[in-house]
Design a protein around this motif. Structure first.
Motif, PDB file in Angstrom:
ATOM      1  N   ASN A  30       1.209  -0.935  -0.553  1.00  0.00           N
ATOM      2  CA  ASN A  30      -0.202   0.134  -0.220  1.00  0.00           C
ATOM      3  C   ASN A  30       1.077   1.587   0.153  1.00  0.00           C
ATOM      4  OD1 ASN A  30      -2.931   1.031   2.051  1.00  0.00           O
ATOM      5  ND2 ASN A  30      -1.838   1.396   0.311  1.00  0.00           N
ATOM      6  N   ARG A  31       1.797   1.199   0.700  1.00  0.00           N
ATOM      7  CA  ARG A  31       2.715   2.548   0.633  1.00  0.00           C
ATOM      8  C   ARG A  31       3.446   2.725  -0.049  1.00  0.00           C
ATOM      9  NH1 ARG A  31       2.155   6.975   4.021  1.00  0.00           N
ATOM     10  NH2 ARG A  31       1.936   5.708   5.976  1.00  0.00           N
ATOM     11  N   PHE A  32       3.972   1.536  -1.040  1.00  0.00           N
ATOM     12  CA  PHE A  32       4.839   1.571  -2.323  1.00  0.00           C
ATOM     13  C   PHE A  32       4.174   2.262  -3.261  1.00  0.00           C
ATOM     14  CE2 PHE A  32       6.931  -0.380  -6.209  1.00  0.00           C
ATOM     15  CZ  PHE A  32       7.460   0.962  -6.495  1.00  0.00           C
ATOM     16  N   MET A  33       2.324   1.214  -3.258  1.00  0.00           N
ATOM     17  CA  MET A  33       1.635   2.000  -4.845  1.00  0.00           C
ATOM     18  C   MET A  33       1.459   3.436  -4.163  1.00  0.00           C
ATOM     19  SD  MET A  33       2.247  -0.482  -6.822  1.00  0.00           S
ATOM     20  CE  MET A  33       0.832   0.161  -8.059  1.00  0.00           C
ATOM     21  N   ARG A  34       0.727   3.567  -3.111  1.00  0.00           N
ATOM     22  CA  ARG A  34       0.262   5.035  -2.596  1.00  0.00           C
ATOM     23  C   ARG A  34       0.233   5.703  -2.119  1.00  0.00           C
ATOM     24  NH1 ARG A  34      -3.753   1.491  -5.296  1.00  0.00           N
ATOM     25  NH2 ARG A  34      -3.753   0.760  -3.737  1.00  0.00           N
ATOM     26  N   PRO A  35       1.890   6.155  -1.684  1.00  0.00           N
ATOM     27  CA  PRO A  35       2.720   6.782  -0.965  1.00  0.00           C
ATOM     28  C   PRO A  35       1.700   7.956   0.062  1.00  0.00           C
ATOM     29  CG  PRO A  35       3.383   8.133  -3.070  1.00  0.00           C
ATOM     30  CD  PRO A  35       1.996   7.119  -2.991  1.00  0.00           C
ATOM     31  N   MET A  36       0.361   8.790  -0.331  1.00  0.00           N
ATOM     32  CA  MET A  36       0.118   9.743   0.320  1.00  0.00           C
ATOM     33  C   MET A  36      -0.642   9.286   1.709  1.00  0.00           C
ATOM     34  SD  MET A  36      -1.337  12.598  -3.289  1.00  0.00           S
ATOM     35  CE  MET A  36      -0.524  12.955  -3.803  1.00  0.00           C
ATOM     36  N   ALA A  37      -0.665  10.154   2.760  1.00  0.00           N
ATOM     37  CA  ALA A  37      -1.100  10.011   3.753  1.00  0.00           C
ATOM     38  C   ALA A  37      -2.720   9.301   3.971  1.00  0.00           C
ATOM     39  CB  ALA A  37      -1.067  10.761   4.799  1.00  0.00           C
ATOM     40  N   ASP A  38      -3.642  10.200   2.594  1.00  0.00           N
ATOM     41  CA  ASP A  38      -4.792   9.967   3.240  1.00  0.00           C
ATOM     42  C   ASP A  38      -4.913   8.872   2.222  1.00  0.00           C
ATOM     43  OD1 ASP A  38      -5.638  12.020   4.671  1.00  0.00           O
ATOM     44  OD2 ASP A  38      -5.911  13.744   2.656  1.00  0.00           O
ATOM     45  N   ASP A  39      -4.011   7.790   1.539  1.00  0.00           N
ATOM     46  CA  ASP A  39      -4.182   6.423   0.428  1.00  0.00           C
ATOM     47  C   ASP A  39      -3.612   5.501   0.874  1.00  0.00           C
ATOM     48  OD1 ASP A  39      -5.812   8.305  -1.238  1.00  0.00           O
ATOM     49  OD2 ASP A  39      -3.845   8.705  -2.374  1.00  0.00           O
ATOM     50  N   TYR A 295      -1.928  26.623  -0.979  1.00  0.00           N
ATOM     51  CA  TYR A 295      -1.083  27.401  -0.189  1.00  0.00           C
ATOM     52  C   TYR A 295       0.315  26.033  -0.144  1.00  0.00           C
ATOM     53  CZ  TYR A 295      -1.177  32.034   1.918  1.00  0.00           C
ATOM     54  OH  TYR A 295      -2.425  33.429   1.871  1.00  0.00           O
ATOM     55  N   ARG A 296       1.230  25.671  -1.080  1.00  0.00           N
ATOM     56  CA  ARG A 296       2.207  25.137  -1.191  1.00  0.00           C
ATOM     57  C   ARG A 296       2.320  24.484   0.282  1.00  0.00           C
ATOM     58  NH1 ARG A 296       7.084  23.811  -1.362  1.00  0.00           N
ATOM     59  NH2 ARG A 296       7.997  25.966  -0.395  1.00  0.00           N
ATOM     60  N   GLU A 297       2.908  24.891   1.436  1.00  0.00           N
ATOM     61  CA  GLU A 297       3.139  24.038   2.536  1.00  0.00           C
ATOM     62  C   GLU A 297       2.199  23.436   2.440  1.00  0.00           C
ATOM     63  OE1 GLU A 297       3.385  27.228   1.541  1.00  0.00           O
ATOM     64  OE2 GLU A 297       5.216  27.751   2.662  1.00  0.00           O
ATOM     65  N   TRP A 298       0.560  23.587   3.024  1.00  0.00           N
ATOM     66  CA  TRP A 298      -0.250  23.059   3.246  1.00  0.00           C
ATOM     67  C   TRP A 298      -0.391  21.731   1.986  1.00  0.00           C
ATOM     68  CZ3 TRP A 298      -2.878  22.874   7.053  1.00  0.00           C
ATOM     69  CH2 TRP A 298      -4.237  22.083   7.405  1.00  0.00           C
ATOM     70  N   ASN A 299      -0.678  21.371   0.883  1.00  0.00           N
ATOM     71  CA  ASN A 299      -0.390  20.595   0.565  1.00  0.00           C
ATOM     72  C   ASN A 299       0.237  20.042   0.531  1.00  0.00           C
ATOM     73  OD1 ASN A 299      -2.662  21.661  -1.022  1.00  0.00           O
ATOM     74  ND2 ASN A 299      -1.817  22.829  -2.607  1.00  0.00           N
ATOM     75  N   GLU A 300       1.824  19.724   0.999  1.00  0.00           N
ATOM     76  CA  GLU A 300       2.691  19.501   1.003  1.00  0.00           C
ATOM     77  C   GLU A 300       2.802  18.427   2.189  1.00  0.00           C
ATOM     78  OE1 GLU A 300       6.224  21.534   0.717  1.00  0.00           O
ATOM     79  OE2 GLU A 300       6.239  21.678  -1.542  1.00  0.00           O
ATOM     80  N   PHE A 301       1.907  19.272   3.413  1.00  0.00           N
ATOM     81  CA  PHE A 301       1.548  19.199   4.570  1.00  0.00           C
ATOM     82  C   PHE A 301       0.878  17.912   4.551  1.00  0.00           C
ATOM     83  CE2 PHE A 301      -0.586  18.718   8.441  1.00  0.00           C
ATOM     84  CZ  PHE A 301       0.133  18.187   9.162  1.00  0.00           C
ATOM     85  N   LEU A 302      -0.131  17.864   3.541  1.00  0.00           N
ATOM     86  CA  LEU A 302      -1.520  16.391   3.425  1.00  0.00           C
ATOM     87  C   LEU A 302      -1.021  15.672   3.120  1.00  0.00           C
ATOM     88  CD1 LEU A 302      -4.826  18.988   2.463  1.00  0.00           C
ATOM     89  CD2 LEU A 302      -3.831  18.941   4.831  1.00  0.00           C
ATOM     90  N   ASN A 303       0.007  15.714   2.373  1.00  0.00           N
ATOM     91  CA  ASN A 303       0.666  14.624   1.377  1.00  0.00           C
ATOM     92  C   ASN A 303       1.154  13.387   1.722  1.00  0.00           C
ATOM     93  OD1 ASN A 303      -1.051  15.345  -1.335  1.00  0.00           O
ATOM     94  ND2 ASN A 303       1.051  16.341  -1.935  1.00  0.00           N
ATOM     95  N   ILE A 304       1.497  14.497   3.202  1.00  0.00           N
ATOM     96  CA  ILE A 304       2.606  13.456   4.311  1.00  0.00           C
ATOM     97  C   ILE A 304       2.116  13.360   4.820  1.00  0.00           C
ATOM     98  CG2 ILE A 304       4.883  13.751   5.749  1.00  0.00           C
ATOM     99  CD1 ILE A 304       5.740  15.585   3.423  1.00  0.00           C
ATOM    100  N   GLY A 306      -1.799  14.116   5.401  1.00  0.00           N
ATOM    101  CA  GLY A 306      -3.031  13.418   5.635  1.00  0.00           C
ATOM    102  C   GLY A 306      -3.915  14.374   6.136  1.00  0.00           C
ATOM    103  N   HIS A 307      -5.263  14.480   5.208  1.00  0.00           N
ATOM    104  CA  HIS A 307      -6.435  15.079   6.063  1.00  0.00           C
ATOM    105  C   HIS A 307      -6.613  15.646   7.547  1.00  0.00           C
ATOM    106  CE1 HIS A 307      -6.774  15.852   1.594  1.00  0.00           C
ATOM    107  NE2 HIS A 307      -6.712  16.987   1.877  1.00  0.00           N
ATOM    108  N   GLU A 308      -6.599  14.546   7.930  1.00  0.00           N
ATOM    109  CA  GLU A 308      -6.857  14.089   9.334  1.00  0.00           C
ATOM    110  C   GLU A 308      -5.834  14.771  10.254  1.00  0.00           C
ATOM    111  OE1 GLU A 308      -7.490  10.971  12.820  1.00  0.00           O
ATOM    112  OE2 GLU A 308      -7.356  10.249  10.257  1.00  0.00           O
ATOM    113  N   ALA A 309      -4.777  14.839   9.593  1.00  0.00           N
ATOM    114  CA  ALA A 309      -3.459  15.663  10.829  1.00  0.00           C
ATOM    115  C   ALA A 309      -3.512  16.900  10.239  1.00  0.00           C
ATOM    116  CB  ALA A 309      -1.772  15.233  10.514  1.00  0.00           C
ATOM    117  N   GLY A 310      -4.241  17.301   9.497  1.00  0.00           N
ATOM    118  CA  GLY A 310      -3.987  18.590   8.756  1.00  0.00           C
ATOM    119  C   GLY A 310      -5.281  19.143   9.710  1.00  0.00           C
ATOM    120  N   GLN A 311      -6.237  18.621   9.516  1.00  0.00           N
ATOM    121  CA  GLN A 311      -7.709  19.219  10.361  1.00  0.00           C
ATOM    122  C   GLN A 311      -7.312  19.008  11.897  1.00  0.00           C
ATOM    123  OE1 GLN A 311     -11.069  17.177   9.810  1.00  0.00           O
ATOM    124  NE2 GLN A 311     -12.329  17.936  10.893  1.00  0.00           N
TER     125      GLN A 311
END
Length: 1406
Positions: A30-39, A295-304, A306-311
């Motif tokens: 899963n981490r190799f195929m879809r590395p984004m936190a939300d996936d 903002y780029r910083e916000w999107n990079e954070f969500l990728n690493i 996830g939205h739950e951590a951002g919220q």
């Protein structure tokens, strides 16, 4: 781009085979195929239902197809991966593996190199099962895949029900099979974030087995932390591709550290982003996430993360914002609560509590306090935090009462309680230490605390206080005892008034005189008390000598409480409250006055003109309207003023709008442009435009600075420039930023106060020529009793009228008739201004407990011994008791009574606490009335004697005989019906022509009254206070200032022997004596007297009837004395009332002849000596200045041509003569700059013609003064060389003692420095010394007229020192260090001009 099919295998099976959880194959894929936190999904179960197992995702197979993904190495090589996960699915009903045909064991099946499954869909997560259509659907290509390599998973985390041996055995078996099939593989340890060290070593042993021949690479990973996942698959791909330069295998610890740094960086960036962008804690997540998504910083954070951590991070920030807001609001409430405690609970003792229940009692006390509603409010429906959240308390300045339930509020109360208790203790200790200092006899003025510290050690009050507190109390005590000692020293000096009397008419006090004075008083304890403050004691002595020489209010030792000032205040208050009017006489100050306001009665209207740019003037006007009432009313000192406004731009037209009804001018600026515009127009209007001069006379001007959007350095620069402009214009400056709250009130108060001062100066004093008696009441400064008690009997009269600031007129019955009496209230030293006026009686008040008061009284009484006097001793209280209860009081009352008997006056006592009526003064008024005739005759006799030159040498030098006084008692008509200007007096009085003054003949009374049938009227002129500080010569010269121009013109006409023409001289109205008395001609200016003597061209022969001392050619006024008859100087046949003894007169004449002869010889010898010195100086000047004059003239042209004064440049000579002729009364001469165009024109004219007459050029005197300064700074070589300037700095004391060539005594003693300065000036070249002497003589003339031009020696030194002593300053610090010393040098050269340049004695004081 290569395509790789990778199979991920690891221990699988039932819970008995694999333990409670799997080895992490699914999370790794899963981490190799879809590395984004939300996936990324953690839960991947292997227990399925039959329907899920047979669905297209599993497709009845024991493997999952994870799909296709593209990855890139650091070198930029791209690889495509198809990922297969070999697992074993369990039936949820039997918990056994699903049977699919003939099925091999998992250990053999997972190493298969080919997989088949038709129409098999890509697996994403477990939620996909059963609802495949809602997720992305991707079919495994061609239904089959050939495996290129294997990822063997080894779980290093401890798992229940799984032994490490079982996993090792499984891994070794599959690796052996894979190696046998010659397929590449990597051994991947999973869950390293929860690794067990033993398991890690087992995995390392497997990878390091010799039979694998280093073909098995070990890579440590963590799917949860996303560490080394891509590394494992890329390594396998490179092994399959047989790449030599493979990726470097990084240990888990290093990768984890790098990953943590990356996460921290992303977290900090997002935290800053949220903190900067989200400032309102009321914002919702949906709104906030939308704002942040840009903002780029916000999107990079969500990728690493996830939205739950951002919220979660967002909500944590919201909570912090709310807590910060509540804390801020709470601290605001607590600050207000601390202030409320100080007001509502100043005394803790009011609670009557013990410490345990103090807080509860305090809350109850506050809730029941009468002022509770002013500071607190209650809201039962919601708590204070809810009110803050709802913004319901934003406009509420009071404190929610439930705030007091917080622990922070209790802490504030406890701190307040402790501080009050500590303050009480500290106050007690301070009081004890203060009492200790007062009781100690060792603490004397000037002693330091360190000298007496040992006396207080061990005392509780001293030990408990801090060093700062002890020093502060000690300094206060020192100030008190020093002030008390100074007062005692002043009393000592005043008690020796009789000794100091010898210095009254002495202009020069030598050091020997000071030593003699010191010898007289040095044994007194009051003198010794200031031994440690010898310098201040010497200063006080010199100040006292100055006061003795020039006894005016400014020199009074009790300046702030000078009797003259107190009398003005008392009479002003009484006049304002009574506001009485006497018909036909006039009104006091309470009338309208000359104030530039409109309206009648008590309400006044102020017409204000606001000048500035449109928005600035409008803003200021709005601020003024806010501070005034609805109708524009403004109340100041219980007086209502109504304000009218006009706004104008800052141009010339705005200033032309000013008229006589304008009450004030307010100029406002905010930036450089508005300031320059305003400054330019103000300078051109106020300084150069003569047409507007009258409009600005006495008009209050206020300069207002309102900075807007400026940098700090620009704000400071414009503030300093504004203050400099206000000083030049003599107006007030207000900085809006420094006093933002009440700057409008300051503006209005300044305007009103300025107008009040103008009114005080412009009111017409009550004419005192109608009085029958003039009584001078004298009060000694510093006497400890209330002056109002003395004034009260006078001002209580219903007929009271205020005549001037110091006098009142009362109608009172004396005998059987009503008389008008003028009471003049003055200090002892203020009586000097009345010494030439007619006074019918003196009332002297003195304190019965003060020796100095009686000592000065005895001197005054002796000076007026022939005039009725009354001495009143003022006691504290008790009347007779005061006499017997105090030895000093008994002594002073007895001495006062004896003094009254000696001068045949009356003596009375007056208790300071008793109330007396006007009848208290009636007996003395009766005595004064009975002696009125004799006093007036005596005054006439003294006037003639003094003005004819008898008695004082000073009178005989510069003055014509003064006319005798005239009063209503001489049957003169009153002035009712006249305009009060006094012009009718000049019309009635026959005057002599200017030429007739040279004719030596008498003017008889018949000659006066034959031409006029009625007697002339009289206009009394009061002497100003400034007269008291000048000699009699100076006062008379001042009276003649108005005649200078007429006299000079008349003298020229007389010299040319033109036709005689009668001219009326506007002299002061003479006081006419009774019929038969001698009448002297009007006073003639000194300038005219000298011109007449020179213009006559011949020496007149003295007449036989003139005494010898009147015939001396040294008397410049002899030619002006009318011809006397043979009867003598007083004309005995015309003055029968004098009956002068001929023998006494003859003796007096002999004595006077001898004195004048000796004086004449001394003056002649002095003149010869000075002439000889001048000749020597001129010879030296001619010898030394020949070469210099030629070079200077060649360099600067005709401006340096010598004048008639010798080697003085002609330009300097003509400028000085013009300034002394036209500008001595010009306010701010040399300080207010002249027009540059006028200055350049003046230089050009002199370049063209050295004989240019400045008078015909129509150039303002300020321009000539500016040109003179430019001449010294730009066209004249420096008068001081660099070496001389260095010596000047040393003499001034600006250099350190160690670096100076002068010894310490010279630097610390002013007299020594003065001698050194004189020696230094003598080193100058003769021409430099001559020019310097000439210009400083001019400065002396200017400073002598400082009361007219406001330029004393100090101001002249400030303006001229940079010009006369040019120094190249290295920086501003160097300039500020030297400036005060160089100013002092120039000021000393002005003040000590006679000593430094003329060889006379030095002036200690003037």
């Amino acid at each position: 781009m290569r395509q790789f099919n990778i199979s991920v295998i690891g221990l699988s099976g039932t819970e008995k085979d694999r333990g409670q959880v799997g080895v992490g194959k699914s999370c790794l894929c899963n981490r190799f195929m879809r590395p984004m936190a939300d996936d990324y999904f953690i839960d991947h179960i292997s227990v399925l239902s039959q329907s899920d197992f047979s669905g297209r995702i599993v497709n009845n197979d024991h493997f999952l197809y994870w799909g296709e993904v593209r990855k890139t190495t650091e070198e930029g090589v791209e690889y495509n991966f198809n990922i297969i996960e070999q697992t074993e699915f369990m039936d949820d009903s039997t918990f056994q593996a699903f049977k699919v045909g003939k099925m091999d064991p998992y250990s053999k099946r997972c190493t298969a190199t080919k997989v088949f499954s038709a129409e098999k869909l890509m697996y994403i997560c477990k939620n996909q099962l059963g609802i495949e259509k809602e997720y992305e659907q991707k079919v495994m290509p061609e239904g089959r895949l050939s495996i290129d390599g294997f990822v063997v998973v080894f779980d290093v985390s401890p798992v229940p029900n799984r032994s490490v041996e079982k996993q090792v055995e499984f891994v070794q078996n599959v690796i052996a099979t894979i190696v046998k099939n010659k397929k590449p593989l990597v051994l991947v340890t999973t869950k390293n974030d929860d690794a067990y060290e033993l398991y890690v070593r087992e995995a390392e042993k497997i990878s390091q087995r010799k039979d694998y021949k280093s073909t098995v690479q070990l890579i440590e990973t963590s799917a949860h932390e996303s560490i080394n996942i891509d590394l494992a698959f890329l390594m396998l791909a490179q092994m399959i591709d047989k790449v030599k330069n493979r990726v470097k295998i990084i240990s888990y610890q290093e990768s984890a550290k790098s990953r943590k740094e990356l996460l921290d960086t992303r977290s900090e960036a997002v935290t800053r982003l949220i903190r900067n962008q989200i400032t309102d804690y009321h914002i919702l997540w949906s709104q906030g996430s939308k704002m942040l998504s840009q903002y780029r910083e916000w999107n990079e954070f969500l990728n690493i993360f996830g939205h739950e951590a951002g919220q979660k991070l967002f909500r944590r920030h919201m909570k912090k914002l709310r807590d910060d807001h509540l804390n801020k609001k709470l601290h605001q409430y607590l600050d207000k609560f601390a202030l409320a405690l100080e007001y509502m609970l100043p005394d803790i003792g009011a609670l009557n509590i013990i410490d345990d229940d103090a807080w509860e009692c305090a809350r109850n006390y506050l809730q029941n306090h009468i002022e509770f509603e002013q500071y607190f409010f209650e809201c039962p429906q919601a708590s204070w935090t809810e009110l803050v959240d709802m913004d319901e308390a934003e406009d509420e300045a009071r404190i929610p009462f439930d705030v007091l339930e917080t622990s922070e509020a209790e802490t504030v109360f406890r701190n307040y309680l402790n501080s009050v208790q500590q303050d009480k203790k500290k106050i007690g200790w301070k009081q004890q230490f203060k009492m200790l200092l007062e009781e100690s006899g060792f603490v004397t003025p000037g002693k330091q605390l360190s000298e007496v510290r040992v006396l207080f050690m061990g005392r509780e009050c001293f030990e408990a206080l801090s060093e700062h507190d002890c020093q502060q109390i000690y300094d206060i005590h020192q100030d008190e005892i020093i002030e008390k000692s100074k007062q005692n020293f002043v009393e000592l000096l005043l008690e020796h008034a009789q000794y100091f009397l010898q210095f009254k008419n002495v202009d020069i006090i030598t050091q020997e005189d000071v030593r003699q004075i010191t010898d007289v008083i040095q044994e007194d304890s009051r003198y010794k008390m200031l031994d440690r403050l010898d310098q201040e004691r010497r200063v006080m002595l010199v100040q006292h000598l100055r006061f003795i020489h020039c006894p005016i209010r400014d020199h009074c030792p009790f300046f702030n409480n000078c009797v003259d000032s107190l009398i003005e205040e008392v009479l002003a208050d009484k006049s304002a409250t009574s506001n009485h009017k006497t018909p036909g006489v006039g009104v006091g100050v309470g009338g309208g006055g000359g104030w530039k306001t409109t309206g009648n009665g008590s309400d006044r209207t102020l017409n204000l003109l606001i000048v500035g740019s449109e928005h600035l003037a409008s803003d200021l006007l709005n601020d003024i309207r806010i501070c005034t009432g609805s109708k524009g009313e403004y109340i100041y000192e219980n007086q209502t003023y109504y304000l009218n406004y006009r706004i104008a731009n800052g141009d010339m037209e705005a200033f032309k709008a000013i008229d006589v009804y304008s009450s004030g001018l307010i100029c406002v600026y905010s930036n450089q442009q508005s300031f320059e515009t305003l400054k330019d127009n103000l300078e051109r209007t106020l300084l150069c435009n003569l047409e507007l001069e009258d409009k600005f006379e006495n008009l209050p001007i206020v300069l207002v600075y309102q900075p807007q959007d400026l940098k700090e350095n620009e704000v400071e620069y414009l503030r300093s420039e504004g203050m400099r402009l206000s000083e030049m214009l003599h107006c007030d400056f207000i900085d809006h930023t420094q006093n933002h709250q009440k700057y409008v009130y300051d503006i209005l108060n300044i305007v009103i106060l300025s107008l009040k001062l103008t009114e005080m100066k412009s009111y017409d004093p009550y004419p005192s020529n109608h009085t029958d008696l003039r009584i001078l009441c004298c009060i000694f400064c510093g006497d400890q009793y209330d002056i109002e008690n003395i004034v009260q009997p006078l001002v209580a009269e219903s007929t009271l009228v205020k005549a001037s600031e110091h006098s009142i007129i009362v109608d009172v019955f004396i005998g059987d008739a009503k008389r008008r009496v003028e009471f003049i209230l003055s200090s002892y030293h203020g009586t000097n201004q009345y010494r030439d006026e007619l006074i019918h009686g003196y009332i002297y008040f003195y304190s019965a407990k003060r020796r100095s008061s009686l000592a000065n009284l005895s001197i005054l009484a002796a000076q007026n011994a022939n005039i009725p006097l009354q001495i009143i001793a003022v006691t504290e209280s008790g009347g007779v008791n005061a006499f017997f209860n105090s030895d000093i009081c008994q002594f002073l009352i007895t001495e006062g009574n004896a003094l009254a008997d000696r001068f045949k006056g009356s003596f009375m006592t007056f208790s300071a606490d008793q109330y007396v009526k006007f009848a208290f003064y009636n007996p003395f008024l009766k005595t004064a009335w009975d002696n009125k005739y004799e006093v007036e005759n005596l005054h006439v006799e003294e006037s003639i004697t003094l003005d004819s030159g008898e008695g004082t040498l000073e009178s005989s030098v510069n003055q014509m005989p003064r006319p005798p006084p005239r009063h209503e008692s001489y049957m003169l008509s009153n002035t009712l019906g006249t305009d009060g200007s006094g012009s009718e007096n000049y019309e009635m009085l026959p005057t002599r022509s200017l030429n007739s003054l040279n004719e030596e003949r008498d003017i008889s009374l018949d000659e006066i009254y034959d031409e006029n049938n009625e007697k002339p009227k009289h206009l009394h002129q009061n002497c100003t206070e400034s007269d008291s500080c000048a000699s009699s010569t100076e006062r008379r010269v001042r009276q003649q200032n108005a005649y200078y121009k007429a006299s000079s013109k008349a003298s020229k006409a007389s010299a040319k022997k033109q036709k005689k023409k009668k001219v009326a001289i506007p002299v002061q109205t003479p006081r006419v004596p009774p019929f038969g008395s001698y009448v002297s001609p009007p006073e003639i200016p000194l300038h005219y007297q000298r011109m007449t003597v020179v213009g006559a061209g011949e020496k007149k022969k003295p007449e036989a009837g003139v005494p010898e001392f009147m015939k001396s050619d040294k008397s410049p006024e002899y030619s002006m004395v009318p011809e006397l008859t043979a009867a003598g100087i007083f004309g005995a046949e015309n003055l029968p009332e004098y009956n002068m003894n001929a023998k006494c007169l003859k003796d007096f004449e002999k004595h006077e002849k001898r004195r004048i002869k000796e004086e004449t010889a001394r003056i002649r010898k002095q003149q010869e000596k000075e002439k000889e010195q001048e000749k020597k100086l001129k010879r030296k000047l001619k010898q030394n200045a020949k070469g210099l004059a030629e070079s200077v003239e060649a360099q600067f042209g005709k401006l340096m041509i010598s004048s008639e004064q010798g080697e003085i440049p002609i330009f300097l000579n003509k400028c000085v003569e013009f300034i002394e002729k036209e500008g001595l009364d010009s306010e701010g001469i040399y300080r207010v700059p002249g027009s540059r165009a006028h200055v350049d024109m003046l230089f050009q004219r002199f370049e063209e013609d050295v004989n240019t007459v400045i008078d015909v050029l129509d150039i303002p005197v300020n321009a000539v003064a500016t040109a003179l300064k430019d001449f010294f700074s730009k066209r004249l070589p420096p008068l001081f060389s660099k070496d001389i300037i260095k010596e000047l700095e040393e003499i001034a004391g600006s250099r350190g003692v160690g670096s100076s060539k002068l010894n310490v005594e010279v630097k610390t003693d002013r007299s020594c420095r003065l001698i050194a300065l004189k020696s230094l000036l003598q080193k100058l070249p003769p021409i430099n010394f001559a020019i310097l002497k000439y210009i400083f003589q001019h400065f002396v003339h200017v400073s002598d007229n400082s009361k007219l031009n406001s330029m004393d020696s100090k101001n002249l030194a400030i303006c001229w020192w940079p010009t006369l002593i040019p120094i190249d300053f290295t920086d501003m610090g160097h300039f500020e260090q030297l400036r005060p010393y160089l100013e002092d040098i120039v000021q000393t050269m002005i003040d000590q001009f006679p000593y430094l340049f003329c060889g006379k004695d030095a002036f200690v004081m003037v």
